[in-house]
Design a protein around this motif. Structure first.
Motif, PDB file in Angstrom:
ATOM      1  N   GLN A 136       0.580  -1.210  -0.054  1.00 41.80           N
ATOM      2  CA  GLN A 136       0.394   0.237   0.003  1.00 41.80           C
ATOM      3  C   GLN A 136       0.890   1.208   0.358  1.00 41.80           C
ATOM      4  O   GLN A 136       0.330   2.364  -0.707  1.00 41.80           O
ATOM      5  CB  GLN A 136      -0.662   0.250   0.879  1.00 41.80           C
ATOM      6  N   SER A 137       1.861   1.333   1.041  1.00 40.99           N
ATOM      7  CA  SER A 137       3.014   2.007   0.778  1.00 40.99           C
ATOM      8  C   SER A 137       3.412   2.710  -0.567  1.00 40.99           C
ATOM      9  O   SER A 137       4.324   3.919  -0.628  1.00 40.99           O
ATOM     10  CB  SER A 137       4.025   2.182   1.938  1.00 40.99           C
ATOM     11  N   ALA A 138       3.662   1.720  -1.549  1.00 41.40           N
ATOM     12  CA  ALA A 138       3.898   1.634  -3.144  1.00 41.40           C
ATOM     13  C   ALA A 138       3.383   3.026  -3.438  1.00 41.40           C
ATOM     14  O   ALA A 138       3.913   3.662  -4.369  1.00 41.40           O
ATOM     15  CB  ALA A 138       4.495   0.460  -3.428  1.00 41.40           C
ATOM     16  N   ASN A 139       1.928   2.993  -2.923  1.00 43.74           N
ATOM     17  CA  ASN A 139       1.165   3.993  -4.282  1.00 43.74           C
ATOM     18  C   ASN A 139       0.297   4.603  -3.795  1.00 43.74           C
ATOM     19  O   ASN A 139      -0.718   5.401  -3.945  1.00 43.74           O
ATOM     20  CB  ASN A 139      -0.749   1.908  -4.563  1.00 43.74           C
ATOM     21  N   THR A 140       0.463   4.822  -1.884  1.00 48.89           N
ATOM     22  CA  THR A 140      -0.309   6.318  -1.604  1.00 48.89           C
ATOM     23  C   THR A 140       0.553   6.689  -1.000  1.00 48.89           C
ATOM     24  O   THR A 140       0.731   8.138  -0.913  1.00 48.89           O
ATOM     25  CB  THR A 140      -0.925   5.545  -0.638  1.00 48.89           C
ATOM     26  N   GLU A 141       2.084   6.571  -0.805  1.00 48.58           N
ATOM     27  CA  GLU A 141       2.719   7.233   0.056  1.00 48.58           C
ATOM     28  C   GLU A 141       4.086   8.171  -0.824  1.00 48.58           C
ATOM     29  O   GLU A 141       4.550   7.424  -1.811  1.00 48.58           O
ATOM     30  CB  GLU A 141       3.983   6.523   0.872  1.00 48.58           C
ATOM     31  N   HIS A 142       4.500   9.529  -0.981  1.00 45.42           N
ATOM     32  CA  HIS A 142       5.675   9.747  -2.109  1.00 45.42           C
ATOM     33  C   HIS A 142       6.371   9.103  -1.646  1.00 45.42           C
ATOM     34  O   HIS A 142       7.911   9.871  -1.335  1.00 45.42           O
ATOM     35  CB  HIS A 142       5.102  11.042  -1.510  1.00 45.42           C
ATOM     36  N   LEU A 143       6.852   7.710  -2.338  1.00 46.74           N
ATOM     37  CA  LEU A 143       8.062   7.056  -2.554  1.00 46.74           C
ATOM     38  C   LEU A 143       9.223   7.767  -3.506  1.00 46.74           C
ATOM     39  O   LEU A 143       8.933   7.856  -5.029  1.00 46.74           O
ATOM     40  CB  LEU A 143       7.943   6.063  -2.455  1.00 46.74           C
ATOM     41  N   PRO A 144      10.753   8.443  -3.488  1.00 41.77           N
ATOM     42  CA  PRO A 144      11.285   8.631  -4.149  1.00 41.77           C
ATOM     43  C   PRO A 144      11.711   7.601  -5.407  1.00 41.77           C
ATOM     44  O   PRO A 144      12.417   6.434  -4.949  1.00 41.77           O
ATOM     45  CB  PRO A 144      12.319   9.421  -3.916  1.00 41.77           C
ATOM     46  N   GLY A 145      11.693   7.391  -6.832  1.00 40.92           N
ATOM     47  CA  GLY A 145      12.486   7.013  -7.106  1.00 40.92           C
ATOM     48  C   GLY A 145      11.989   5.655  -7.444  1.00 40.92           C
ATOM     49  O   GLY A 145      10.817   4.595  -7.287  1.00 40.92           O
ATOM     50  N   VAL A 146      12.805   4.634  -7.394  1.00 38.20           N
ATOM     51  CA  VAL A 146      13.048   3.003  -7.306  1.00 38.20           C
ATOM     52  C   VAL A 146      12.553   2.711  -6.295  1.00 38.20           C
ATOM     53  O   VAL A 146      12.230   0.952  -6.334  1.00 38.20           O
ATOM     54  CB  VAL A 146      14.727   2.914  -7.282  1.00 38.20           C
ATOM     55  N   ARG A 147      12.269   3.847  -4.753  1.00 40.93           N
ATOM     56  CA  ARG A 147      11.794   3.232  -3.865  1.00 40.93           C
ATOM     57  C   ARG A 147      10.561   2.213  -3.687  1.00 40.93           C
ATOM     58  O   ARG A 147      10.218   1.690  -2.795  1.00 40.93           O
ATOM     59  CB  ARG A 147      11.905   3.878  -2.297  1.00 40.93           C
ATOM     60  N   LYS A 148       9.842   3.123  -4.684  1.00 37.40           N
ATOM     61  CA  LYS A 148       8.167   2.703  -4.954  1.00 37.40           C
ATOM     62  C   LYS A 148       7.942   1.075  -5.520  1.00 37.40           C
ATOM     63  O   LYS A 148       7.251   0.115  -5.169  1.00 37.40           O
ATOM     64  CB  LYS A 148       7.922   3.324  -6.106  1.00 37.40           C
ATOM     65  N   PRO A 149       8.686   0.779  -6.612  1.00 35.77           N
ATOM     66  CA  PRO A 149       8.338  -0.288  -6.902  1.00 35.77           C
ATOM     67  C   PRO A 149       9.405  -1.525  -5.806  1.00 35.77           C
ATOM     68  O   PRO A 149       8.718  -2.788  -5.461  1.00 35.77           O
ATOM     69  CB  PRO A 149       9.031  -1.237  -7.600  1.00 35.77           C
ATOM     70  N   ILE A 150      10.605  -0.826  -4.879  1.00 39.94           N
ATOM     71  CA  ILE A 150      10.824  -1.737  -4.411  1.00 39.94           C
ATOM     72  C   ILE A 150      10.179  -2.451  -2.807  1.00 39.94           C
ATOM     73  O   ILE A 150       9.934  -3.239  -2.463  1.00 39.94           O
ATOM     74  CB  ILE A 150      12.318  -0.984  -3.546  1.00 39.94           C
ATOM     75  N   ALA A 151       9.329  -0.984  -2.322  1.00 39.26           N
ATOM     76  CA  ALA A 151       8.807  -1.186  -1.783  1.00 39.26           C
ATOM     77  C   ALA A 151       6.647  -2.361  -1.987  1.00 39.26           C
ATOM     78  O   ALA A 151       7.272  -3.362  -1.184  1.00 39.26           O
ATOM     79  CB  ALA A 151       7.934  -0.327  -0.908  1.00 39.26           C
ATOM     80  N   PHE A 152       6.958  -2.070  -3.425  1.00 39.32           N
ATOM     81  CA  PHE A 152       5.920  -3.082  -3.704  1.00 39.32           C
ATOM     82  C   PHE A 152       6.306  -4.079  -3.305  1.00 39.32           C
ATOM     83  O   PHE A 152       5.528  -5.065  -2.914  1.00 39.32           O
ATOM     84  CB  PHE A 152       4.950  -2.898  -4.697  1.00 39.32           C
ATOM     85  N   ARG A 153       7.805  -4.717  -4.182  1.00 37.54           N
ATOM     86  CA  ARG A 153       8.498  -6.341  -4.265  1.00 37.54           C
ATOM     87  C   ARG A 153       8.635  -6.655  -3.141  1.00 37.54           C
ATOM     88  O   ARG A 153       7.969  -7.419  -2.405  1.00 37.54           O
ATOM     89  CB  ARG A 153       9.533  -5.665  -4.966  1.00 37.54           C
ATOM     90  N   ASP A 154       9.163  -5.798  -1.768  1.00 40.84           N
ATOM     91  CA  ASP A 154       9.191  -6.230  -0.568  1.00 40.84           C
ATOM     92  C   ASP A 154       7.622  -7.193  -0.008  1.00 40.84           C
ATOM     93  O   ASP A 154       7.400  -7.750   0.991  1.00 40.84           O
ATOM     94  CB  ASP A 154       9.771  -5.322   0.162  1.00 40.84           C
ATOM     95  N   GLY A 155       6.613  -6.435   0.155  1.00 47.31           N
ATOM     96  CA  GLY A 155       5.684  -6.640   0.328  1.00 47.31           C
ATOM     97  C   GLY A 155       5.072  -7.588  -0.014  1.00 47.31           C
ATOM     98  O   GLY A 155       3.784  -8.865   0.711  1.00 47.31           O
ATOM     99  N   LEU A 156       4.660  -8.225  -1.407  1.00 48.86           N
ATOM    100  CA  LEU A 156       4.445  -8.742  -1.967  1.00 48.86           C
ATOM    101  C   LEU A 156       4.869  -9.850  -1.421  1.00 48.86           C
ATOM    102  O   LEU A 156       4.398 -10.960  -1.045  1.00 48.86           O
ATOM    103  CB  LEU A 156       4.483  -8.526  -3.401  1.00 48.86           C
ATOM    104  N   LEU A 157       6.195  -9.815  -1.596  1.00 50.92           N
ATOM    105  CA  LEU A 157       7.280 -10.899  -1.177  1.00 50.92           C
ATOM    106  C   LEU A 157       7.248 -11.875  -0.168  1.00 50.92           C
ATOM    107  O   LEU A 157       6.997 -12.791   0.427  1.00 50.92           O
ATOM    108  CB  LEU A 157       9.049 -10.715  -1.086  1.00 50.92           C
ATOM    109  N   ILE A 158       6.973 -10.176   1.213  1.00 52.82           N
ATOM    110  CA  ILE A 158       6.735 -10.638   2.344  1.00 52.82           C
ATOM    111  C   ILE A 158       5.064 -11.752   3.004  1.00 52.82           C
ATOM    112  O   ILE A 158       4.807 -12.562   3.515  1.00 52.82           O
ATOM    113  CB  ILE A 158       6.540  -9.794   3.193  1.00 52.82           C
ATOM    114  N   ALA A 159       4.208 -10.563   1.737  1.00 55.20           N
ATOM    115  CA  ALA A 159       2.789 -11.700   2.037  1.00 55.20           C
ATOM    116  C   ALA A 159       2.286 -12.828   1.723  1.00 55.20           C
ATOM    117  O   ALA A 159       2.170 -13.685   2.008  1.00 55.20           O
ATOM    118  CB  ALA A 159       1.115 -10.570   1.099  1.00 55.20           C
TER     119      ALA A 159
END
Length: 325
Positions: A136-159
């Motif tokens: 959710q943070s990848a889609n709602t927070e203002h993450l710069p650059g590559v941090r957005k896909p990294i956050a989504f990747r990590d979330g899906l991996l952990i889920a």
């Protein structure tokens, strides 16, 4: 020490080690190295002897006694003895090593963890929620650059990790259209016997609750990571540099993300404690199906190493339990 002995498994394709997995070979190499190091410090002269001649009952027992005095855990001592035996059986097949196997077996049978795992257990639901929060943070927070896909990747991996409990080695090696296969409107994970620790094929459905997240990752976030490299890898989990992520990197992600969320890391091994304990407490009877879900050959490992709950009775429907987390 004789030439080449620092790597007791150096003769490829020969002896009992020819079919071993890379991790098994590394385990034996490290264990045998510990034995040689101890011999060099305590009985340096004997390094001129043949490997079979120096592994006497007296020396092996002295080695075990010193490991015990040093405060090494039961599982560590048992593992080092097992590695010593496996190395000797490979290098010197005629060497009597049954007594080493009996010592290791007794330690494994009586072993007790040194760490209190109950104090570190978290409900599986909390770990799954962490995965959702990261996505959710990848889609709602203002993450710069590559941090957005990294956050989504990590979330899906952990889920996924929370729902299906694969070992990190298997989690990291998932390939699109290889291990991850689409059947109709759903996906499945399939691993061959050669890829599994217990040498048995293992498969499971991709969690239905994560189908939409997988679709988004494949369509939006993974391409952003893959674009940072000129390669064309089919590996599911890509690093920030667009490279396949090795198991050590996946384990590090899990460690860092769980530490940030819970104040302490949750390793892959501990996650399997959590999963087996939750299943055992939710259902009744035995751990037979727990062993199947965790990828164990027998129920011994599931009962002894993973289940911390009391009054365990029978497990009936594992996937149903996982999908209700």
């Amino acid at each position: 020490m004789r030439a080449g002995e620092s790597d007791p498994l150096s003769r490829e394709g020969e002896g009992a080690s020819s079919h071993w997995r890379v991790t098994t070979r590394r385990f034996v190499q490290i264990g045998y190295g510990n034995w040689l190091g101890w011999l060099g410090a305590r009985h340096g002269v004997c390094l001129d002897e043949a490997p079979a001649q120096r592994a006497t009952v007296e020396r092996v027992r002295e080695y075990l006694t010193e490991m015990t005095t040093a405060g090494l855990a039961d599982y560590t001592r048992a593992g080092r003895l097992q590695a010593l035996r496996d190395a000797l059986r490979t290098m010197c097949p005629e060497t009597p090593t049954a007594f080493i196997g009996k010592l290791a077996g007794r330690l494994f049978a009586e072993a007790r963890p040194l760490r209190d795992l109950n104090g570190r257990l978290r409900p599986a639901r909390e770990i799954l929620e962490l995965g959702y929060q990261l996505m959710q943070s990848a889609n709602t927070e203002h993450l710069p650059g590559v941090r957005k896909p990294i956050a989504f990747r990590d979330g899906l991996l952990i889920a996924l990790w929370a729902c299906r409990m694969p070992r990190v080695a298997n989690l990291s090696q998932i390939t699109i259209d290889g291990h991850l296969k689409r059947t109709g409107d759903r996906h499945r994970l399939e691993f061959t016997s050669a890829e599994m620790k217990q040498r048995r094929p293992w498969g499971c459905s991709w969690p239905e609750r994560l189908e939409d997240a997988l679709t988004e990752y494949l369509a939006v976030h993974r391409p952003l990571l893959a674009a940072r490299s000129t390669g064309n890898s089919k590996v599911l989990w890509m690093s920030q540099f667009g490279q396949p992520m090795p198991s050590a990197s996946v384990a590090q992600i899990i460690k860092l993300r769980t530490t940030a969320a819970f104040g302490q890391s949750i390793s892959s091994h501990l996650m399997r404690h959590i999963a087996a304990t939750g299943l055992a407490e939710a259902y009744s009877n035995s751990s037979t199906d727990i062993a199947a879900v965790l990828g164990h050959t027998t129920t011994d490992t599931a009962e002894k190493h993973y289940i911390l709950g009391r009054g365990v009775a029978a497990v009936r429907d594992f996937n149903a339990y996982l999908d209700t987390l």
